[in-house]
Structures are given as structure tokens and as C-alpha cells.
Scaffold this active site. Structure first.
Site, PDB file in Angstrom:
ATOM      1  N   GLU A 154       0.828  -1.208   0.000  1.00  0.00           N
ATOM      2  CA  GLU A 154       0.000   0.000   0.000  1.00  0.00           C
ATOM      3  C   GLU A 154       0.864   1.260   0.000  1.00  0.00           C
ATOM      4  OE1 GLU A 154      -4.071  -1.042   2.304  1.00  0.00           O
ATOM      5  OE2 GLU A 154      -2.252  -1.506   3.440  1.00  0.00           O
ATOM      6  N   GLU A 169      -3.512  -9.252   3.405  1.00  0.00           N
ATOM      7  CA  GLU A 169      -4.331  -9.125   4.608  1.00  0.00           C
ATOM      8  C   GLU A 169      -5.350 -10.252   4.776  1.00  0.00           C
ATOM      9  OE1 GLU A 169      -2.720  -5.002   4.011  1.00  0.00           O
ATOM     10  OE2 GLU A 169      -3.371  -6.656   2.741  1.00  0.00           O
TER      11      GLU A 169
END
Length: 789
Positions: A642, A662
Site C-alpha cells: 500500500e 491481509e
């Protein structure tokens, strides 16, 4: 009785048990053993043949203990993998169905209602509900050299309904100190005091008046954990034993969870009860029932009340066809005063000194808060009282969450066929009320809507406020500014609600103090500037280039709040410094650029937050008008990927691996991954990577357009420096304004509209030194001398 529908459900047996620590007869029973003993007593209480009854039980339903209600909670003495079937095995039952209910104090009454409905529908004939807690034993023996082992593995299906925490917990609330029940209920209690216009002394007196009769009941209850009668004054007078917990609560009026208690309720159809030889004088019918769910805490229009509880109580009485003055016994869930005030006093108009009493057990602070199972004890007491006074009516109100869920029922020995649930009608009333607008980052003048002050054992105080911004009316939650005694003094004044406070947004969350000047005095503003040294990052300045290295190689450069704060400060300084034109972010060592969130830290229970600028100080940052290059060496996982996506350019060495991983650890790429990746690469490919957590190498990332350049192994930083040098060769003003125009037009879908959009950026460019210098240098055939002006 002869004309009643044979499928009508009846409560035929109830049982309770207590295993008081330190007393004669103490057995150090496990939660399973406590529930099994209570279940055996419920079977005996039915009056038929115990063996026959056990064999006919087709459904067992267990209430979750506290230790299996909170994700990640320690279980120092072990536990059963299948609590309901462990209990069933102890009583020689072989049920076809086993249920583990969601957490919450509403669970026992809700389960009884549900199981009764299943019996009425013919899906079951004999069902057993039970619950227990062995918290006192667990705490006492957890560190013992020869501690007991309560662990066991049981075969068999289990309908595990999960924690049931949706809407009851949030990261924002946790980061602002709202992790314990007393502080959350104190917010509601103080809001109620303000609504009634009572002084602190007057409201304390009301709390004492409410709960003093509860202590008298507990003192006479053989199953009570704290059978001590106390006066109203004693309950609300601070002492060493009765210390402050969360304003206005002292220890004596807070739910007691250090208990070893169990309770069980046996339910059967009329037909099965007859076949099992259960005498009719043991039968108790459900005359009315209701379940309602309140809006989430911060969504509620009125923080001083719970309409859900009042509506559920009213509906149960309406279904039973009785008015409040016709009810013989009451038991209201009493973890704190406000749920009783809300349902009994404000809702039904009962008086705290009603001669019938508002509890049959003694209430949670005095009888004991047997985890989520308290109301099973209340039902057991109600059944016993109903049998002793045939034809009378008893009411049970069970509360869960933060006055979030309410389950009610009215019981009587008078025969009554089952009535279908009508709760949808009251739930619709609750759901149609609009949620209050909220803001996560609060800034400016605000008004206190409610508050509390938490006290720890060392005497430290922490203020917590729910407020409304004056400009927008948006609601927010905040803590007092650390080290600020003025805000604590304000919250401890006679009536803080309605007072003005100053809200400011910080990395850990919102903070409030008495004024902007006080905020500057307690937390002096600091101009963005690079420091000489950092703990978790390294910073190197090379002319107009800034190289930022995440320096946690032992953790694969995974990040946690202190590291995020440092990176946020570094990039604040970078974007504020006119002499820094390009930044590179990379990771120390050869293994990883950044492995994402530090999950070891996250599992520690410490506050886990991101600064306003986001993960690594970049993913939520606005106005990034200078190039940031991510030099990816090794793994860029989760938040690391990210961070790379938030950068303007990515250079990766050939060993680099990218993934939004995740989903592999039960999380979501919430720092921009689920937003940026589908905008950066083909949507279907992005969906695959997000939903599977699949890793991609440097070459695939380059083909997808995520990576700008690939370098040899170990060469990412060197290649990023070369790319930076190319950028630095051009006008920094042109680069900056190019980024600004791209940012301004990114949200305009039509290309021509975007091209022709009005912007002041070009005007700024044409009046800049660098534009004139660039044209002049070209005309005179010399290298331009850029000044970023």
C-alpha cells in the site's frame, strides 16, 4: 391443560450453582462442571425420571464464557473446544443439535425464547440452555504451580454463532479508551443525569436508592457472590474498597465478574413433559416475549436512553396481556444503574423502592455478573417464584452490549399457547431513526454531549468525551489531552455537559482541551523539520534528494504506531522544505521493503492506530506535490504494498515480491490497497490479488504497471537514485505543478472536461522563476539553474 396444543413449550426445570472461592466446600470447578451441575439440578427440578429426561434432550445451547467472547482473550486454565457437548456428556445427554450462542447478556433470555419457538414449531421436543463462569477460580489459580487443566476436546457438531460483536466494538472507540464496560455505560449514565437536570449529589443518591434494595436481596440469596447488605449512602461513598472506576461509578455499583456460578433451564413441549412424567405444577409458560437491537452507540440520537429496551419490555407485557401493576416479580439486568433506570424507571414508570423489588437475584454487582449468563439465573428465580404463586406473572429483562440488545419475557404457571415473535414491528421503529452524523478527525470548537473520567488503581485519571462540533454538528469521541489537568477539572465540575471544548486531531486520535491556547501550551506546535536522529527510520539528505529508510530489519521493516509517527514527521518536513525536491523511501536490509503491519505489536493489545497521513505517513496524505519514489527491495506485503501504491513511482529489484496479504491473516487492506489497486491495474486482476492475497514478482508487477523500473537484486535504491536524478534534472516547479494538475483532474471522468478544467496552477507556473529560467536557458543554450520558485 387438556385442550392446549401439545407442542406448546413449557419451562419444566431450573438449576443454579455457586462455587465460592475460599469457603468450605469450594471445589475449583471448571466452567463445564459448573454448567453441568446446574443442568443436573434443572433435570432433577423437573420431577420426572432424570435418566429419561437426559435421554430425551435433543438440543443443548450454551452461553459463551467471557474468555471465549473476546477475540484473543487468554484462557490460562484451558477450555473445552465444544462447551455445549462437554456439558451434555456430563449429564448423559446425546443431543442432535448443539449451539454456542453469541456473546452478550441478552443471550440467556434470547436463547430460551428461541428454543421455545423451535419446540412450538415442532423442530425440537426437549431443549436445555445453560451457562457458567469460573472467572474467580481462573484468576486465583492461573499462576499456581499445580494449576488445574480445564482443557478438553469433544467430538460432535457445534453451531458456533460467533462472538456477536458486530456494531459493539470499533477501533475508533478502542483507540479513545472505550474498551471497558464501566466507561461506556458511564457515558450513558452522565447523559441521563444531564437530561434529568440533577446535581451530582442528587444523582448519586438516586443510584444508592436504586441499588440498596438489590443488596438486601443478594444478602438472602444462597447463590450470590457478594451477599452483603449495604446502605444507599455506603454504595456511593468513596473509600479504599469502594474506589472510583469511571465517573460516576464507584466499585460497589459496577458489575461483579469474579464469580464461579452456573445456571440452566430445561424446556419441553407439553406433549414431552407429559410423556416424561413431569408434574403440571412444575410447568411455567412463556406469555410474552420480545427482542430488540438498539442503534450502535455513536449512531444514537439520544445517548441517555435506549428505546429498544423500553419497546421490548412493552411488547412482552402487551403479548402477555398484563399491565405493570399486575406483574408480581421483576428482574432487570443490572450491570450498572442506567439499564435499570432506562427500562424500569424511565420506561415502565416503576419506583426504585417498589415493594415487589426490581431484582430477584440481587443484581450483577451483588449477586454477581456471571458473564453473559446472568439472566439465566434471573429466569431460574422467576420460575421458582411463579411456582410458589400459581397464576402470578414474572418479568425478566436481559441486556447485552452497551444497552445495545434487549431480550424480555413474561412467565406464568397459567397455561398459554405459544405466540409467534412480533419483534419486527418494534425493530422497524428503532431502525427508522436516522443515525447521528459523525466525524473521525475532529477539529475546532465543540460542545460536550456526554463524558466520563476513568480512574486506574494508581489514581491516574483519563477524560473521555463524546462531543459535537459547533460548525457541523457532527459527533466525535475524544480523550483529554495527555498531561492536561484543566480538561480533567472541567469534566469533574458540577455539570460538564453543554460546556465548550477545543477539539484537535492527533496521531493516536481526537483530543479535547479547554481552548486552542491551552492546546498549544500542553502540546506546543512544532514546525515541520527533519530531526538529527530517529528511532525507527534513517534519513539521508543528498542535495535536493531525501532518502528515507525504514530501519526495522529485525521485523522485516513491519510498521507500528511509533514508526508511522516518525515517517509522518519526516514526510511533513519533506513536503514543507522548498530545498527538497524528490524523496525515496526504502527498507533496511535485504529481506524486505516493508512487511506491512507489525502483527506482533497488534496482538499485544496496545493502541494500534495510523497518523492522519496514513500508513508510513503516506497512504492518506493529501497534496503530495513532490515525487516520492518507492525503492522496493524484497517483500512489499500488505501495508508495504500500500505504501508503494501511494508513491508516485516504484523501482523494484528483481527479487521483489508484492502482495495485499491481509486476507491471509483475517484483515483487510484498509490503508488504501482495496481502493488504489483496482484504479492502478485491470480491475479483475486487482480483485484476484486482493481476494486471494497472491504474491506477484517484480516482472509481473511491471507488466501490470505497478512498477516503473526493475533493478538487479540489491540494486533498487541505486536505480531509484538514478530515476530521481532524471527528475531532478528538470524544473522542480514544473514537476510540482504537473503533480498538482494530475491530482486536481483525477476525479474528472471526461477527458476534455479534465483538459479544459480551470486551474490556477498554470498561472502559478507562468509567473514562476523556474519557467522564465527554463525558457531563457534554452534560448541562450545553457543549463538552467533551478530554484523551485
Amino acid at each position: 391443560m387438556s385442550h392446549i396444543d401439545p407442542r406448546t413449550p413449557v419451562l419444566i426445570g431450573v438449576g443454579q450453582i455457586i462455587d465460592r472461592l475460599g469457603e468450605d466446600g469450594y471445589e475449583a470447578l471448571s466452567a463445564v462442571d459448573l454448567a453441568a451441575r446446574a443442568a443436573a439440578r434443572a433435570i432433577d427440578d423437573a420431577g420426572g425420571d432424570p435418566r429419561s429426561i437426559s435421554e430425551r434432550i435433543d438440543t443443548v445451547a450454551g452461553i459463551r464464557q467471557f474468555e471465549i467472547t473476546t477475540p484473543g482473550a487468554p484462557v490460562p486454565l484451558g477450555r473445552s473446544n465444544n462447551f455445549p457437548r462437554s456439558v451434555a456428556g456430563r449429564i448423559a445427554a446425546r443431543p442432535a443439535r448443539a449451539i454456542l450462542e453469541v456473546g452478550g447478556g441478552q443471550g440467556p433470555q434470547h436463547l430460551i425464547t428461541e428454543l421455545a419457538g423451535d419446540i412450538a414449531a415442532g423442530r425440537s421436543q426437549v431443549a436445555l440452555a445453560f451457562g457458567s463462569e469460573a472467572i474467580s477460580t481462573t484468576r486465583a489459580l492461573a499462576a499456581a504451580p499445580e494449576k488445574p487443566d480445564f482443557g478438553e476436546t469433544i467430538e460432535g457438531d457445534l453451531e458456533d454463532r460467533g462472538f456477536g460483536l458486530k456494531g459493539l466494538v470499533s477501533m475508533e472507540a478502542a483507540n479513545h479508551g472505550l474498551v471497558d464496560a464501566p466507561s461506556q455505560y458511564a457515558l450513558l449514565e452522565n447523559a441521563r443525569r444531564a437530561r434529568l437536570g440533577l446535581s451530582r449529589a442528587e444523582y448519586d443518591a438516586e443510584i444508592g436508592r436504586l441499588f440498596a434494595p438489590f443488596t438486601r436481596v443478594a444478602a438472602q440469596n444462597p447463590f450470590a457472590a457478594a451477599p452483603v447488605e449495604r446502605s444507599a449512602e455506603e454504595l456511593v461513598t468513596p473509600t479504599e474498597a469502594n474506589r472510583p472506576i469511571a465517573d460516576p461509578y464507584l466499585r460497589y455499583v459496577v458489575s461483579r465478574d469474579q464469580v464461579n456460578q452456573g445456571a440452566a433451564v430445561l424446556i419441553a413441549s407439553v406433549e414431552a413433559a407429559r410423556e416424561l412424567g413431569v408434574p403440571e405444577d412444575r410447568w411455567v409458560f412463556v406469555h410474552g416475549h420480545a427482542d430488540a437491537r438498539e442503534r450502535d452507540l455513536l449512531d444514537r440520537a439520544d445517548l441517555s436512553a435506549s428505546p429498544a429496551a423500553r419497546l421490548a419490555a412493552g411488547l412482552a407485557l402487551e403479548m402477555a396481556g398484563v399491565a405493570p401493576d399486575e406483574v408480581a416479580t421483576w428482574d432487570f439486568y443490572s450491570c450498572f444503574p442506567v439499564p435499570v433506570f432506562n427500562a424500569a424507571v424511565d420506561g415502565l414508570g416503576l419506583s426504585p423502592d417498589d415493594p415487589r423489588g426490581l431484582t430477584l437475584t440481587g443484581g450483577l454487582p451483588f449477586f454477581g455478573g456471571a458473564g453473559n449468563n446472568y439472566s439465566m439465573h434471573a429466569v431460574a428465580e422467576t420460575v421458582q417464584r411463579a411456582r410458589r404463586r400459581p397464576g402470578s406473572f414474572g418479568f425478566v429483562g436481559a441486556n447485552g452490549g452497551v444497552m445495545s440488545k434487549y431480550s424480555t419475557a413474561v412467565y406464568s404457571t397459567t397455561p398459554r399457547e405459544w405466540q409467534a415473535d412480533r419483534s419486527a414491528s418494534i425493530q422497524a421503529q428503532i431502525d427508522t431513526v436516522e443515525a447521528v452524523p459523525q466525524v473521525s478527525r475532529a477539529r475546532g470548537w465543540a460542545t460536550i454531549e456526554t463524558y466520563t473520567v476513568k480512574h486506574d488503581r494508581a489514581g491516574r485519571k483519563t477524560g473521555i468525551v463524546i462531543g459535537r462540533l459547533e460548525k457541523t454538528g457532527e459527533r466525535f469521541v475524544a480523550m483529554g489531552l495527555e498531561g492536561d489537568d484543566e480538561i480533567v477539572a472541567l469534566l469533574e465540575s458540577e455539570q460538564p455537559i453543554g460546556r465548550r471544548v477545543w477539539a484537535l486531531s492527533t496521531g493516536p486520535g481526537n483530543r479535547v482541551t479547554t481552548s486552542p491556547e491551552r492546546a498549544d501550551a500542553v502540546r506546543p506546535p512544532r514546525a515541520p523539520a527533519l530531526r538529527d536522529a530517529y528511532e525507527h527510520v534513517r534519513v539521508e539528505r543528498d542535495g535536493h534528494l531525501l532518502i528515507v529508510t525504514i530501519d526495522r530489519p529485525e521485523a522485516r521493516n513491519a510498521l507500528f504506531p511509533p514508526a508511522h509517527e516518525e515517517l509522518s514527521d519526516v514526510f511533513d518536513a519533506f513536503f514543507a522544505d522548498g530545498d527538497l525536491w524528490v524523496a525515496i523511501i526504502t527498507g533496511a536490509g535485504e529481506q524486505a521493503f516493508c512487511a506491512g503491519n507489525d502483527l506482533v505489536y497488534s496482538a499485544s493489545g496496545k493502541p494500534n492506530y495510523l497518523p492522519e497521513s496514513g500508513f508510513a505517513g503516506l497512504t492518506s496524505r493529501r497534496g503530495m506535490n513532490k515525487p516520492v519514489i518507492a525503492a522496493v527491495n524484497g517483500f512489499a506485503m500488505g501495508g508495504g504494498f500500500e505504501t508503494a501504491l501511494a508513491a508516485h513511482l516504484v523501482v523494484a529489484d528483481e527479487t521483489a515480491q508484492f502482495a495485499l496479504s491481509e486476507v491471509k491473516v483475517g484483515l483487510v487492506a484498509g490503508a488504501g490497497g482495496v481502493v488504489r489497486l483496482p484504479r492502478a491495474i485491470p480491475e479483475k486482476v486487482a480483485n484476484e490479488l486482493i481476494l486471494t492475497g497472491r504474491r506477484i514478482g517484480a516482472e509481473e508487477a511491471r507488466q501490470l504497471g505497478v512498477v516503473s523500473r526493475i533493478a538487479p537484486a540489491g540494486g533498487a535504491l541505486e536505480a531509484a537514485q538514478a530515476l530521481a536524478a532524471e527528475i531532478l534534472d528538470g524544473s522542480p516547479t514544473s514537476v510540482r505543478i504537473s503533480l498538482e494538475v494530475m491530482n486536481e483532474t483525477r476525479g474528472i471522468p471526461d477527458v476534455v472536461d479534465a483538459v479544459t478544467a480551470r486551474t490556477s496552477a498554470f498561472d502559478d507556473l507562468m509567473s514562476s522563476f523556474d519557467a522564465i529560467e527554463g525558457i531563457t536557458a534554452f534560448a541562450t543554450k545553457r543549463r538552467p539553474q533551478w530554484k523551485n520558485q
